[in-house]
Write a protein that holds these residues in place. Sequence first.
Motif, PDB file in Angstrom:
ATOM      1  N   PRO A 407       0.749  -1.214  -0.085  1.00 11.45           N
ATOM      2  CA  PRO A 407      -0.016   0.003  -0.152  1.00 11.45           C
ATOM      3  C   PRO A 407       0.784   1.336   0.068  1.00 11.45           C
ATOM      4  O   PRO A 407       0.651   2.234  -0.573  1.00 11.45           O
ATOM      5  CB  PRO A 407      -0.719   0.044   1.314  1.00 11.45           C
ATOM      6  CG  PRO A 407      -0.905  -1.522   1.686  1.00 11.45           C
ATOM      7  CD  PRO A 407       0.409  -2.069   1.082  1.00 11.45           C
ATOM      8  N   ARG A 408       2.028   1.153   0.831  1.00  9.38           N
ATOM      9  CA  ARG A 408       2.913   2.502   0.799  1.00  9.38           C
ATOM     10  C   ARG A 408       3.586   2.697  -0.424  1.00  9.38           C
ATOM     11  O   ARG A 408       3.651   3.935  -0.976  1.00  9.38           O
ATOM     12  CB  ARG A 408       3.996   2.365   1.900  1.00  9.38           C
ATOM     13  CG  ARG A 408       4.527   3.563   2.502  1.00  9.38           C
ATOM     14  CD  ARG A 408       5.422   3.297   3.467  1.00  9.38           C
ATOM     15  NE  ARG A 408       4.844   2.995   5.035  1.00  9.38           N
ATOM     16  CZ  ARG A 408       4.767   3.887   5.835  1.00  9.38           C
ATOM     17  NH1 ARG A 408       4.904   4.955   5.473  1.00  9.38           N
ATOM     18  NH2 ARG A 408       4.478   3.725   7.142  1.00  9.38           N
ATOM     19  N   ALA A 409       3.990   1.611  -0.982  1.00 10.47           N
ATOM     20  CA  ALA A 409       4.458   1.688  -2.389  1.00 10.47           C
ATOM     21  C   ALA A 409       3.779   2.071  -3.586  1.00 10.47           C
ATOM     22  O   ALA A 409       4.057   2.855  -4.196  1.00 10.47           O
ATOM     23  CB  ALA A 409       5.289   0.393  -2.822  1.00 10.47           C
ATOM     24  N   LEU A 410       2.519   1.772  -3.447  1.00  6.43           N
ATOM     25  CA  LEU A 410       1.679   2.011  -4.359  1.00  6.43           C
ATOM     26  C   LEU A 410       1.288   3.525  -4.341  1.00  6.43           C
ATOM     27  O   LEU A 410       1.025   4.066  -5.433  1.00  6.43           O
ATOM     28  CB  LEU A 410       0.090   0.962  -3.988  1.00  6.43           C
ATOM     29  CG  LEU A 410      -1.013   1.644  -5.144  1.00  6.43           C
ATOM     30  CD1 LEU A 410      -0.506   1.208  -6.464  1.00  6.43           C
ATOM     31  CD2 LEU A 410      -2.124   0.776  -4.723  1.00  6.43           C
ATOM     32  N   LYS A 411       0.992   4.197  -3.297  1.00  2.00           N
ATOM     33  CA  LYS A 411       0.902   5.557  -3.051  1.00  2.00           C
ATOM     34  C   LYS A 411       1.913   6.364  -3.650  1.00  2.00           C
ATOM     35  O   LYS A 411       1.719   7.129  -4.371  1.00  2.00           O
ATOM     36  CB  LYS A 411       0.642   5.743  -1.713  1.00  2.00           C
ATOM     37  CG  LYS A 411       0.915   7.218  -1.255  1.00  2.00           C
ATOM     38  CD  LYS A 411      -0.320   8.043  -1.593  1.00  2.00           C
ATOM     39  CE  LYS A 411      -0.268   9.615  -1.334  1.00  2.00           C
ATOM     40  NZ  LYS A 411      -0.304  10.628  -1.896  1.00  2.00           N
ATOM     41  N   ILE A 412       3.189   5.902  -3.399  1.00  2.22           N
ATOM     42  CA  ILE A 412       4.247   6.674  -4.032  1.00  2.22           C
ATOM     43  C   ILE A 412       4.487   6.448  -5.466  1.00  2.22           C
ATOM     44  O   ILE A 412       4.831   7.608  -6.352  1.00  2.22           O
ATOM     45  CB  ILE A 412       5.421   6.380  -3.225  1.00  2.22           C
ATOM     46  CG1 ILE A 412       5.377   6.536  -1.840  1.00  2.22           C
ATOM     47  CG2 ILE A 412       6.782   6.858  -3.821  1.00  2.22           C
ATOM     48  CD1 ILE A 412       6.640   6.013  -0.906  1.00  2.22           C
ATOM     49  N   VAL A 413       4.269   5.326  -6.124  1.00  2.00           N
ATOM     50  CA  VAL A 413       4.277   4.997  -7.449  1.00  2.00           C
ATOM     51  C   VAL A 413       3.083   5.776  -8.334  1.00  2.00           C
ATOM     52  O   VAL A 413       3.536   6.457  -9.093  1.00  2.00           O
ATOM     53  CB  VAL A 413       4.016   3.562  -7.811  1.00  2.00           C
ATOM     54  CG1 VAL A 413       3.842   3.482  -9.134  1.00  2.00           C
ATOM     55  CG2 VAL A 413       5.442   2.806  -7.335  1.00  2.00           C
ATOM     56  N   THR A 414       2.096   6.091  -7.619  1.00  2.00           N
ATOM     57  CA  THR A 414       1.022   6.767  -8.233  1.00  2.00           C
ATOM     58  C   THR A 414       1.202   8.261  -8.243  1.00  2.00           C
ATOM     59  O   THR A 414       0.717   8.887  -8.951  1.00  2.00           O
ATOM     60  CB  THR A 414      -0.463   6.477  -7.442  1.00  2.00           C
ATOM     61  OG1 THR A 414      -0.384   6.831  -6.429  1.00  2.00           O
ATOM     62  CG2 THR A 414      -1.035   4.908  -7.847  1.00  2.00           C
ATOM     63  N   ASP A 415       1.915   8.797  -7.333  1.00  2.00           N
ATOM     64  CA  ASP A 415       2.211  10.309  -7.014  1.00  2.00           C
ATOM     65  C   ASP A 415       3.246  10.442  -8.236  1.00  2.00           C
ATOM     66  O   ASP A 415       3.181  11.357  -9.016  1.00  2.00           O
ATOM     67  CB  ASP A 415       3.059  10.522  -5.615  1.00  2.00           C
ATOM     68  CG  ASP A 415       1.782  10.626  -4.877  1.00  2.00           C
ATOM     69  OD1 ASP A 415       0.651  10.862  -5.061  1.00  2.00           O
ATOM     70  OD2 ASP A 415       2.302  10.466  -3.511  1.00  2.00           O
ATOM     71  N   ALA A 416       4.224   9.480  -8.381  1.00  2.00           N
ATOM     72  CA  ALA A 416       5.397   9.534  -9.506  1.00  2.00           C
ATOM     73  C   ALA A 416       4.551   9.648 -10.924  1.00  2.00           C
ATOM     74  O   ALA A 416       4.806  10.429 -11.782  1.00  2.00           O
ATOM     75  CB  ALA A 416       6.205   8.401  -9.264  1.00  2.00           C
ATOM     76  N   GLN A 417       3.435   8.606 -10.847  1.00  2.00           N
ATOM     77  CA  GLN A 417       2.896   8.593 -12.398  1.00  2.00           C
ATOM     78  C   GLN A 417       1.991   9.874 -12.511  1.00  2.00           C
ATOM     79  O   GLN A 417       2.069  10.465 -13.803  1.00  2.00           O
ATOM     80  CB  GLN A 417       1.856   7.599 -12.338  1.00  2.00           C
ATOM     81  CG  GLN A 417       1.387   7.239 -13.764  1.00  2.00           C
ATOM     82  CD  GLN A 417       0.199   6.085 -13.616  1.00  2.00           C
ATOM     83  OE1 GLN A 417       0.498   5.101 -14.048  1.00  2.00           O
ATOM     84  NE2 GLN A 417      -0.982   6.277 -13.368  1.00  2.00           N
ATOM     85  N   SER A 418       1.441  10.448 -11.510  1.00  2.00           N
ATOM     86  CA  SER A 418       0.646  11.792 -11.620  1.00  2.00           C
ATOM     87  C   SER A 418       1.806  12.929 -12.009  1.00  2.00           C
ATOM     88  O   SER A 418       1.349  13.816 -13.027  1.00  2.00           O
ATOM     89  CB  SER A 418       0.225  12.317 -10.330  1.00  2.00           C
ATOM     90  OG  SER A 418      -0.924  11.421  -9.940  1.00  2.00           O
ATOM     91  N   ARG A 419       2.971  12.898 -11.460  1.00  2.00           N
ATOM     92  CA  ARG A 419       3.757  13.877 -11.997  1.00  2.00           C
ATOM     93  C   ARG A 419       4.459  13.700 -13.429  1.00  2.00           C
ATOM     94  O   ARG A 419       4.391  14.626 -14.092  1.00  2.00           O
ATOM     95  CB  ARG A 419       5.215  13.756 -11.169  1.00  2.00           C
ATOM     96  CG  ARG A 419       5.014  14.393  -9.751  1.00  2.00           C
ATOM     97  CD  ARG A 419       6.355  14.848  -9.251  1.00  2.00           C
ATOM     98  NE  ARG A 419       7.059  13.721  -8.910  1.00  2.00           N
ATOM     99  CZ  ARG A 419       7.142  12.932  -7.560  1.00  2.00           C
ATOM    100  NH1 ARG A 419       6.057  13.163  -6.868  1.00  2.00           N
ATOM    101  NH2 ARG A 419       7.782  12.022  -7.387  1.00  2.00           N
ATOM    102  N   VAL A 420       4.331  12.567 -13.933  1.00  2.00           N
ATOM    103  CA  VAL A 420       4.638  12.299 -15.311  1.00  2.00           C
ATOM    104  C   VAL A 420       3.428  12.829 -16.116  1.00  2.00           C
ATOM    105  O   VAL A 420       3.571  13.531 -17.241  1.00  2.00           O
ATOM    106  CB  VAL A 420       4.942  10.936 -15.446  1.00  2.00           C
ATOM    107  CG1 VAL A 420       5.006  10.636 -17.181  1.00  2.00           C
ATOM    108  CG2 VAL A 420       6.434  10.476 -14.883  1.00  2.00           C
ATOM    109  N   LEU A 421       2.229  12.351 -15.774  1.00  2.00           N
ATOM    110  CA  LEU A 421       1.070  12.637 -16.786  1.00  2.00           C
ATOM    111  C   LEU A 421       0.418  14.186 -16.605  1.00  2.00           C
ATOM    112  O   LEU A 421      -0.054  14.533 -17.444  1.00  2.00           O
ATOM    113  CB  LEU A 421      -0.115  11.785 -16.243  1.00  2.00           C
ATOM    114  CG  LEU A 421       0.051  10.269 -16.344  1.00  2.00           C
ATOM    115  CD1 LEU A 421      -1.028   9.401 -15.914  1.00  2.00           C
ATOM    116  CD2 LEU A 421       0.478   9.959 -17.917  1.00  2.00           C
TER     117      LEU A 421
END
Lengths: 448, 306
Positions: A407-421
């Motif tokens: 769950p913690r990793a997923l949150k950080i990954v989705t934030d990273a994806q948001s920065r890209v998108l």
Amino acid sequence: MANLPRRRFLQLSALAAGGAALSACGGEGPAATPAAVGPTGAAAKGDITVWSWQGPAAMMKALVPDFHKAFPGIRVDVQDIGNPAIWDKITAGMAAGGQGLGDVLHIGVDYLPAYIEKFPGGLADLRPFGADRHRDSFAPGMWETVSREGKVYALPWEANSAGFYYRADLFEKAGVDVEALRTWDEVIEAGIKLKEKTGVQLLGIDKPASQADSANLFQMLLQLQDSFYFDMQGNITLDTPQAVTALTIIKRLNDAGLVADMAGGWNTMITSIKSGSVAVQSMPTWFGGIIEESAPDQKGKWKVRLPPAVTEGGKVAATVNSTHLAVAGTSKVREAAFAFAEFVLTRPESQVAIYKGKGIAPALMSAYDDPAFHEPSAFFGGQKKGEVFLEALKQPSYVTNYSADYPRALKIVTDAQSRVLLKGADPATVLKEAADLIAQQTGRKVLR
Amino acid sequence: MTVLTQRAGAPPAKRALTRRGRPAGTIAPYLFVAPALLLFAAFKLYPIAWSFWLSLFRTDGALQTFAGAANYRRLVADPLFWTALGNTGIILLVQVPLMLALAMGLAVALNSPLLRFKGFIRLGFFMPMVTGLVAYGLLFAILLNPQSGLVNWALGLAGVDPVPWLTDGLWAKIAVGLALTWHYTGYNAVIYLARLQALPKDHYDAAAVDGAGAWHRFRHVTLPGLRPVMLLTLVMSTIGTLQLFDEPYVMTGGGPDNNTMTLGLYLYANGFRYFDFGYASAIAYALAVIIGILGVVQFKFLGDKP
């Protein structure tokens, strides 16, 4: 006819779910003598509560009358807690020492390791109720997923393969042969053509990550490359070429204007299906049922195939996730609860009924003998949808270690994806930052 | 006048009552407050104390090891904690003053003798307060949906380009601020209004006699008179904002990219998403200390001087 696919299915699912000891080329394997299927539980008594969500909850509710006939001493109350609300609710119950938990808990593979590892005793060991007799009814790899140190914490329900659902009518209008697409590079080209000819965007992502599961496409692209957030030893594997490739594909799709913003998550996605605003839903097996239910008027317009490979000649099959039924460790009616889980998951008739109702694909091997999995689907343009995914299950698939820190990793990954998108950030940079942040928060090591 | 003098003669009867006090009578008040005290101890005091104890442990779900101040050290080094604190600080510095100024203006307007249908209008402004937090959060999320929301549709009619509410960092903060303002302005206005109506009318009359205009009356009579409730609303809004949870949880989930992540959301995520109850407790205590410090500062600058 059923024997060969089943054996292959067994072998490959063993790979899929990490049965380390099981070899992919080992002839008959442990499934040579499947146990007698169906619940053989004693005349357990009591009132049980079952926690699940949407479709699966509805399907279990439909099975209750039959269950009551078979087990007159047990009354079942199936509750649709909703997903993702169910995870918070189970966590709160576990943190409170099991107070207020349902007796039967439907748990996704992404949360199962955390509940098992972080709440010892939170889930009941099912061996005393005879769970072991079903070991060989499922793909052996599935059994590894639900077991830890010899204990069995759940019975497997779904085995979901990555799928690529698409609006055949729209692609036809654009003059694109979807079945011929081999790689995601070709998907991007096809998407550009599609947008030019029809004005429809290729697919959608919840760009601001307003819901937790906005990284589904990224994860699938990782799994198609035999990679994930963590390796089998629990090291962080986000600062790797595979991860950069996956996020770069998403960035290229976005930069080409092919990604619709599905801010709002699930509801927005369903709306987009109804309104036909995107042409592709790159979702697992169970999603076919959702499309069929959400847009019955689009019958015949949809088709499904396995996702194209990330790189030329790469994999097209991935077991992206699975779900399971567990019994709360503090339940006072554990035996009755197990009897219900057993009734739902180990009787082929239950699983076939669920597949017919909501298109949810079982991990129970014997269910695949039923013609339901081999019939042409009117909704999916006469395709044998069940066989498409059975084909995927037959292929070697990557072992995904979600780990307790998912769950913690997923949150950080989705934030990273948001920065890209949203901000056009560089995939390699954000993934490096994400890997470091996960390391800082979890104490895990980053593999570079 | 005669009524008052008669009242002044009453004390003897009262004294007679207290003289009847017995040992049993001294227990009675404690019996009456006992249920409230017990509930307070069980549901407030105990969790508060336990939470502090827990903040000293490294927790992993149900697994706990004593770690002293490790969670607090980790907090200082955690970039997400500072992001959450920064977001909360921005909302505090921008939204709260704007909302309170709006509430004050509204209260003065609602108090105006020129206004008709007062009850109806007051009700109208107070109504948002009655709406459930989640319900109105959802409502705003739907209204502000960049693609299908009513707000962007209306802006489109006026020829304005769609605003990326909820998907752009700055706009998401503004969206949360708008929701908060909608919900709480009426509530604060009612507090101001209550105080305005308690202000003695003769002060205004005296100011008017001295030739003070509307602005001077507001500046020198109304504002000083409102001072105690300004402190009240400011402290309440500060505490409320620092604990902000529901609105970003429902509208943005803390996103995009943590732009609306608040301390409340971060605390919740650590406890209930990541099973890290010790760290979540440390965040809670850091939050409590910040609220305490801000409260003291506000009392110092706005409170009654002895």
